[in-house]
Structure formats: C-alpha cells, structure tokens
Write a protein that holds these residues in place. Sequence first.
Motif, short mmCIF file in Angstrom:
data_model
loop_
_atom_site.label_atom_id
_atom_site.label_comp_id
_atom_site.label_asym_id
_atom_site.label_seq_id
_atom_site.Cartn_x
_atom_site.Cartn_y
_atom_site.Cartn_z
N LEU A 167 64.80 -24.62 -6.46
CA LEU A 167 66.22 -24.82 -6.29
C LEU A 167 66.71 -25.46 -7.65
CD1 LEU A 167 68.53 -24.54 -4.31
CD2 LEU A 167 68.16 -26.99 -3.64
N THR A 168 65.69 -26.25 -8.22
CA THR A 168 65.98 -27.15 -9.62
C THR A 168 65.20 -26.57 -10.87
OG1 THR A 168 64.19 -28.80 -8.88
CG2 THR A 168 66.49 -29.02 -8.08
N TYR A 207 67.84 -31.00 -0.33
CA TYR A 207 68.56 -29.96 -1.25
C TYR A 207 69.77 -30.80 -1.69
CZ TYR A 207 66.08 -25.93 0.42
OH TYR A 207 65.21 -25.10 0.77
N LEU A 211 70.39 -31.38 -5.83
CA LEU A 211 71.61 -30.68 -6.70
C LEU A 211 72.74 -31.61 -7.21
CD1 LEU A 211 72.08 -27.47 -4.32
CD2 LEU A 211 70.87 -27.61 -6.59
N PRO A 245 75.00 -23.66 -8.16
CA PRO A 245 74.14 -24.20 -7.37
C PRO A 245 74.28 -23.84 -5.84
CG PRO A 245 75.19 -25.89 -8.86
CD PRO A 245 75.56 -24.56 -9.27
N ARG A 249 71.45 -21.99 -3.63
CA ARG A 249 71.07 -22.37 -2.30
C ARG A 249 70.97 -21.55 -1.40
NH1 ARG A 249 73.47 -28.25 0.31
NH2 ARG A 249 72.37 -28.23 2.06
#
Length: 406
Positions: A167-168, A207, A211, A245, A249
């Motif tokens: 995710l990052t 999450y 984010l 983002p 996700r």
Amino acid sequence: MTRTPETPLPSPQERRRLREAQSLSQADVAAAVGVTRATVRSWENGRTTPRGTTRDAYARLLTGAEEVTPRQETPAPALVGAATGPVRTPPDRAEPTPEPPSETPPAPELAPQPEPALGRDPALGPKPELGPDAELEPLSPSLTPDQAFDALYAFCAPALVRQTYLLTGRRELARESVERAFQLAWHRWPEVAMDRDPAGWVRATAYEFALSPWHRLRPRHRNPEPPPAAPADRALLDVLLQLPPVYRRTLLLYDGVGLNLPETAAETEASTPAAANRLLHAREAVATRLPELAEPKELHRRLAEVASAERLRAAKPTTVRWGGEQRARHWTRAAIAFTVVLIGATTLTLRTAPDHYEPPLAPGATVHGVPPRVAPGPLSAEELALRAKLKGEMVSGPERLVPEAG
C-alpha cells in the motif's frame, strides 16, 4: 395509480435479534430469501433495505410465519466423498429463483476474486474470516486479555505488514503502521475483542495510518526507500504507487486480500458501485502498464510474490503492548502537564488583571493666551559678587542705614 404500501420491517438491530432468536445464521436467511449472505449482513447493518417480494419474504421469515430449517454443519465433501448430499435441506417449497439484491449489483465485467487453495495465502494471508461465507470465531473467554491480544497479533500481523508495504512502498512505514494499529487496538481492547471482525478492525486502522498525508512532512519519509531487487517486482510496485490511494486500497482489498465487493466497499467507506468503479479503473491502469497482469488471478499471484519477496518481520506482541502502554503514559503525562500550565496561567492572569475600570489619561494639550512662568536663570558675575557682599554685612543692615546720635 396508487402504490401498494411496503411491508413494514423492524429496525436493523431487531432484525438480527429476531434471526438469532430462531437459531438461524445469515447464510440460512440468505438461502431462504434467495439473496447472498453479504446482502443479509447489509440489511442487519442498516446499510440497505430489501424491496418487493424479497422484502415480503424477509418480513415473513423474521416474524416466524415461514419456518426455515437451520443448516446442519457437515464435513467437507472432499473429505467425505463425492456422494455427500447437500448441506441443508431446502424448505417445503420449490427453491426460489435468486432475485437481484436491493443494492446496485457489481459491474458484470468484474471477475470473481481468486480463492487460495488452502484458504490462506502465504504472503498476503487472506484469512478464512475474510471470505464471503466465514467469520472469525470469537476468542475463547478462558484466555486472558494478554493472551487474546497475542493470538490476534500472531494471526494478523505478519500478513498485514506485507499488505501495508504494497500500500505504501515503504518498509519502515509498513511496520510502524501495523504497530500503531495494534497499539490502538490494545488501548481499546474491550471494544476490539467484542467486535465481530477484530482482524478487519485492525486492518482498517493500519491502512488509515499508512495512507495519512501527514507522513510527507516527516523528514525520514521525504527520501524514497530502495526499491525491490527484481525488475518485475519494481515495475508492479511503481504502478501501484502511481494509483490514487483509494484506488490502491480497493485493488489490494479485492484482488490481494480477497474481500468481496460489498465488504471492500464497506471498509473503504464507499458505495458498492463506487468501489466497483474504482476497482475497474485500478485494474485498467495496471493492465495498461503491465499487460501480462490483466487477468485477476495473475495479478493476485504477482501481488503475493512482491509482498513475500521482502523480509518484513513484525515486532513481538509483548513489545507492541509495552510500546502502546508507554505511549499512553506519555500522552497522559503530557495532558496533565498542559492542564497544570493552563491552570497556572489562568490563575496568574486573574491575580494580576485589574478588577475595576481605570479611564485612560487624556493626551496633553497646549494652552494659549497665558504667559509662561519665567524660571530664574543662572546668576552673572556681578550678581554673585553682590550676593556675597550682602551676606557679609551685619544682620542689622549696612551702617549707612542705621541712625547714629549727634
């Protein structure tokens, strides 16, 4: 034309209570009414409401006017044999044709998410409770809070760190996000322990922290981290990080973790059509840059490979619990110190502030028409000599002023 009034339904909380009073699961209600289990869950959460004949059948089932035989749990057909009968006997009527759910159905272009062969992916770890027909069993009441938290951490943390890395794109931020999420879970442990999906609670919290846009202001997050060693992994991670983002996700939850579309929409706080639209755009962006990942199954496999290629180890649960307690003590002491300073400043202000009104002094003004008073200036040399002479005479005055006898 007069519309027929809809059948009244109880509140969402009452719907769940009536279902449990009849010893029925959500799967039993879904099979009896002719919808999916996710739709029944959304009815009990108050997110959607049934309509038409589905509403009538659901109301009759809740009031007990229509009997439903609870589904009996049987061993898996793969262990018993192919001749195993159906899991539950249908009601005493022909099985209804499944009607479309009340909410807007997902786009037909979406392929169903791939299911791991063993129910849990070794890298991303879509756990059994994330599937459409399974829930995380409640923690045993015989466990202490520490043991229950450690069990949840051991079950979720390793896979959650890898998910947060996708995710990052940052290893340290992934570990920090998972630790902060579990520290918050430990701080609110009674609430998390009683939640129907503790793993989902922790995942959503991790999450959200990962984010957060405030990370870009931190000095150590301004410089990029080393990318993956393999060129293919590096290319896939670059494509993911270029997505917005919310798209990133949604893609990770659906094609990586294995949630269905309604659950993905609920976790991202979006409607089901919006989640489907985000997923389609994310897949299109990935397929444009990497045509070999246009197939959802291949994309799921590559996400698992990229996540498992990095050595991302989560901290020990005791360390996380201790860090959460230390953080709570630190903020408690900081809040107490700030309160003491605020009280002291308020007290000092009350003691030194004037308690009555004092009118301000008027500014000075020039007075005209009155001659100013002349102040004596310095004496000259002659005046100084005369003053000295007068002081040297007798008290009675000069001799020429005193009369004398003739």
